[in-house]
Design an enzyme around this catalytic site. Structure first.
Site, PDB file in Angstrom:
ATOM      1  N   GLY A  15     -25.123 -30.036  -1.091  1.00  0.00           N
ATOM      2  CA  GLY A  15     -24.611 -31.332  -0.443  1.00  0.00           C
ATOM      3  C   GLY A  15     -24.049 -32.466  -1.651  1.00  0.00           C
ATOM      4  O   GLY A  15     -23.300 -32.813  -1.255  1.00  0.00           O
ATOM      5  N   ASN A  16     -25.161 -32.362  -2.560  1.00  0.00           N
ATOM      6  CA  ASN A  16     -24.057 -32.866  -3.375  1.00  0.00           C
ATOM      7  C   ASN A  16     -23.808 -32.460  -4.228  1.00  0.00           C
ATOM      8  O   ASN A  16     -22.470 -33.516  -5.323  1.00  0.00           O
ATOM      9  CB  ASN A  16     -25.737 -33.260  -4.675  1.00  0.00           C
ATOM     10  CG  ASN A  16     -26.782 -33.889  -3.593  1.00  0.00           C
ATOM     11  OD1 ASN A  16     -26.472 -35.120  -4.049  1.00  0.00           O
ATOM     12  ND2 ASN A  16     -27.803 -33.518  -3.625  1.00  0.00           N
ATOM     13  N   LYS A 133     -38.275 -35.322   0.278  1.00  0.00           N
ATOM     14  CA  LYS A 133     -36.581 -34.880   0.134  1.00  0.00           C
ATOM     15  C   LYS A 133     -35.832 -36.146   0.204  1.00  0.00           C
ATOM     16  O   LYS A 133     -35.595 -37.274   0.871  1.00  0.00           O
ATOM     17  CB  LYS A 133     -37.038 -34.573   1.299  1.00  0.00           C
ATOM     18  CG  LYS A 133     -35.537 -34.148   1.359  1.00  0.00           C
ATOM     19  CD  LYS A 133     -34.579 -32.537   1.056  1.00  0.00           C
ATOM     20  CE  LYS A 133     -32.876 -32.335   1.228  1.00  0.00           C
ATOM     21  NZ  LYS A 133     -32.958 -31.677   0.621  1.00  0.00           N
ATOM     22  N   LYS A 212     -32.300 -26.661   1.537  1.00  0.00           N
ATOM     23  CA  LYS A 212     -31.674 -25.893   1.842  1.00  0.00           C
ATOM     24  C   LYS A 212     -31.682 -24.853   0.846  1.00  0.00           C
ATOM     25  O   LYS A 212     -31.149 -23.017   0.753  1.00  0.00           O
ATOM     26  CB  LYS A 212     -30.411 -26.357   1.782  1.00  0.00           C
ATOM     27  CG  LYS A 212     -29.602 -26.632   0.336  1.00  0.00           C
ATOM     28  CD  LYS A 212     -28.210 -25.463  -0.065  1.00  0.00           C
ATOM     29  CE  LYS A 212     -28.217 -25.525  -0.879  1.00  0.00           C
ATOM     30  NZ  LYS A 212     -28.813 -26.989  -2.472  1.00  0.00           N
ATOM     31  N   LYS A 274     -35.329 -25.185  -6.271  1.00  0.00           N
ATOM     32  CA  LYS A 274     -33.675 -24.400  -6.734  1.00  0.00           C
ATOM     33  C   LYS A 274     -35.394 -22.947  -7.693  1.00  0.00           C
ATOM     34  O   LYS A 274     -34.134 -21.580  -7.173  1.00  0.00           O
ATOM     35  CB  LYS A 274     -33.061 -24.811  -7.539  1.00  0.00           C
ATOM     36  CG  LYS A 274     -31.865 -26.463  -6.837  1.00  0.00           C
ATOM     37  CD  LYS A 274     -31.091 -26.219  -8.010  1.00  0.00           C
ATOM     38  CE  LYS A 274     -30.055 -28.024  -7.518  1.00  0.00           C
ATOM     39  NZ  LYS A 274     -30.128 -27.544  -5.796  1.00  0.00           N
TER      40      LYS A 274
HETATM   41  P1  ADP Z   1     -27.986 -30.377  -4.206  1.00  0.00           P
HETATM   42  O1  ADP Z   1     -27.028 -31.078  -3.377  1.00  0.00           O
HETATM   43  O2  ADP Z   1     -27.325 -28.916  -5.312  1.00  0.00           O
HETATM   44  O3  ADP Z   1     -29.121 -29.238  -4.187  1.00  0.00           O
HETATM   45  P2  ADP Z   1     -30.095 -31.694  -6.277  1.00  0.00           P
HETATM   46  O4  ADP Z   1     -29.618 -33.329  -6.434  1.00  0.00           O
HETATM   47  O5  ADP Z   1     -30.420 -31.642  -5.042  1.00  0.00           O
HETATM   48  O6  ADP Z   1     -28.613 -30.979  -5.803  1.00  0.00           O
HETATM   49  O7  ADP Z   1     -30.161 -30.638  -7.525  1.00  0.00           O
HETATM   50  C1  ADP Z   1     -29.603 -31.259  -8.637  1.00  0.00           C
HETATM   51  C2  ADP Z   1     -29.936 -32.195  -9.690  1.00  0.00           C
HETATM   52  O8  ADP Z   1     -31.117 -32.135 -10.141  1.00  0.00           O
HETATM   53  C3  ADP Z   1     -28.495 -32.284 -11.048  1.00  0.00           C
HETATM   54  O9  ADP Z   1     -27.841 -33.548 -10.277  1.00  0.00           O
HETATM   55  C4  ADP Z   1     -30.085 -33.148 -11.402  1.00  0.00           C
HETATM   56  O10 ADP Z   1     -29.855 -34.316 -11.358  1.00  0.00           O
HETATM   57  C5  ADP Z   1     -30.701 -33.264 -10.693  1.00  0.00           C
HETATM   58  N1  ADP Z   1     -32.241 -31.965 -11.873  1.00  0.00           N
HETATM   59  C6  ADP Z   1     -33.441 -33.408 -12.306  1.00  0.00           C
HETATM   60  N2  ADP Z   1     -34.336 -31.717 -13.005  1.00  0.00           N
HETATM   61  C7  ADP Z   1     -33.074 -31.250 -13.844  1.00  0.00           C
HETATM   62  C8  ADP Z   1     -33.451 -30.165 -14.754  1.00  0.00           C
HETATM   63  N3  ADP Z   1     -34.012 -30.504 -15.439  1.00  0.00           N
HETATM   64  N4  ADP Z   1     -31.878 -29.334 -14.706  1.00  0.00           N
HETATM   65  C9  ADP Z   1     -31.526 -29.527 -14.202  1.00  0.00           C
HETATM   66  N5  ADP Z   1     -30.656 -30.786 -13.186  1.00  0.00           N
HETATM   67  C10 ADP Z   1     -31.861 -31.893 -12.879  1.00  0.00           C
HETATM   68 MG    MG Z   2     -31.226 -29.994  -3.441  1.00  0.00          MG
END
Ligand code: ADP
Ligand code: MG
Length: 312
Positions: A15-16, A133, A212, A274
């Protein structure tokens, strides 16, 4: 090759990634951002049966804020707002994909469907009791302190946080499997799915937002996905993310992931789910899993980009 025998590829869209850093999330921005992953998914649909799931963090938080701006209309619980984002984002993905399949000349025999999906959650999971979340816009620390709801400092800045229980099972898994076997491209489990609990023979919604990535991993195991790609707004999982010594990983084993998590490299609510999703998918028999950026989905499928997770 016979349609039914092609491998199943699940792409989980962040979503981001639809509302990028620094954007406020106008509809034009979201449609423009979607074009990037969707054109790749359209090409991949020649070689794979496709499931698309998507997040809704920024969008569901925006809806929540929007309804709080008005006292005349009754407020809806999160479960209803998640359903609304499934409709809205499902429509955006479906219409963008439809045009792209047409443009690439592969629309013939490529039916697609966007499915409202419920996900049964574990009411006893820690994420249901603790708010993990992040949703909605990013605030400055000064602003966050004045807001009337809980916020948490994330890598992007301060964001509202809500309960996020663990997904247990996807209610529509059999329907999704049937559609995939008929070579439908299926868009489902939007925003992690509408969170429900079983009450006797029926379901009741709960006030939460499921991650998700975790819901996608459950779905992937339940319908027998082969390749699981988690597409987000960074090129993969990094060590020391956001610090001068940041280093993106091309390969990551489950054992290394555990160690790096203990060292604090993968925060809850963003990168940790993830990694957990990828490991849980592989542990239940999935063939390949990678975390990549929305602009490098095809390269990640080909093994040329992103962080590839393996069990050993
Ligand atoms: P999405 O909507 O794709 O799930 P999230 O914001 O939940 O996005 O997860 C992606 C974000 O995770 C990245 O934008 C980054 O800011 C953050 N992040 C935190 N730790 C890490 C890491 N170790 N490596 C990469 N990204 C990271
Ligand atoms: Mg996320």
């Amino acid at each position: 090759m016979e349609g039914g025998r092609r491998e199943i590829l699940l792409v989980a869209l962040g979503g981001n990634a639809l509302i990028r850093k620094g954007e406020i999330g106008t509809i034009d921005e979201q449609f423009a951002n979607l074009q990037v992953p969707i054109s790749q998914i359209a090409r991949l649909s020649r070689y794979y049966r496709i499931i698309i799931t998507h997040g809704n963090g920024p969008q569901v938080g925006n809806l929540l804020l929007q309804q709080e701006c008005c006292d005349e209309v009754p407020r809806m619980p999160l479960e209803i707002l998640v359903a609304q984002t499934q409709g809205a984002i499902g429509y955006m993905i479906e219409s963008t994909l439809d045009s792209e399949l047409m443009r690439q000349g592969i629309a013939v025999n490529k039916p697609l469907v966007s499915l409202i999906s419920y996900v049964v959650v574990d009411e006893k999971s820690p994420g249901f009791l603790r708010r993990t979340k992040p949703i909605g816009p990013v605030f400055s620390e000064e602003r966050a302190l004045k807001l009337g709801y809980p916020t948490r400092k994330t890598e992007k800045g301060y964001r509202r946080v809500v309960a996020s229980p663990e997904p247990v099972t996807i209610v529509e898994k059999n329907e999704i499997k049937k559609l995939i076997d008929m070579d439908f491209i299926v868009i489902c489990c939007g925003g992690g799915g509408i969170p429900v609990v079983r009450e006797g023979r029926s379901f009741a919604g709960v006030d939460a937002v499921i991650d998700k990535d975790l819901a996608s991993a459950r779905l992937a195991s339940e319908v027998g996905v082969d390749v699981f790609i988690i597409a987000t707004d960074v090129e993969g999982a990094a060590l020391s993310y956001g610090r001068p010594d940041q280093r993106f990983l091309r390969k990551l084993t489950a054992g290394q992931a555990e160690r790096y998590r203990d060292e604090g490299h993968f925060p809850e609510g963003s990168m940790l789910p993830k990694i957990r999703a990828a490991v849980s998918f592989l542990s239940s028999g999935g063939k390949r899993a990678a975390i990549t950026s929305t602009s490098a989905i095809e390269d990640a499928v080909a093994g040329r980009a992103g962080t590839e997770i393996t069990l050993e």
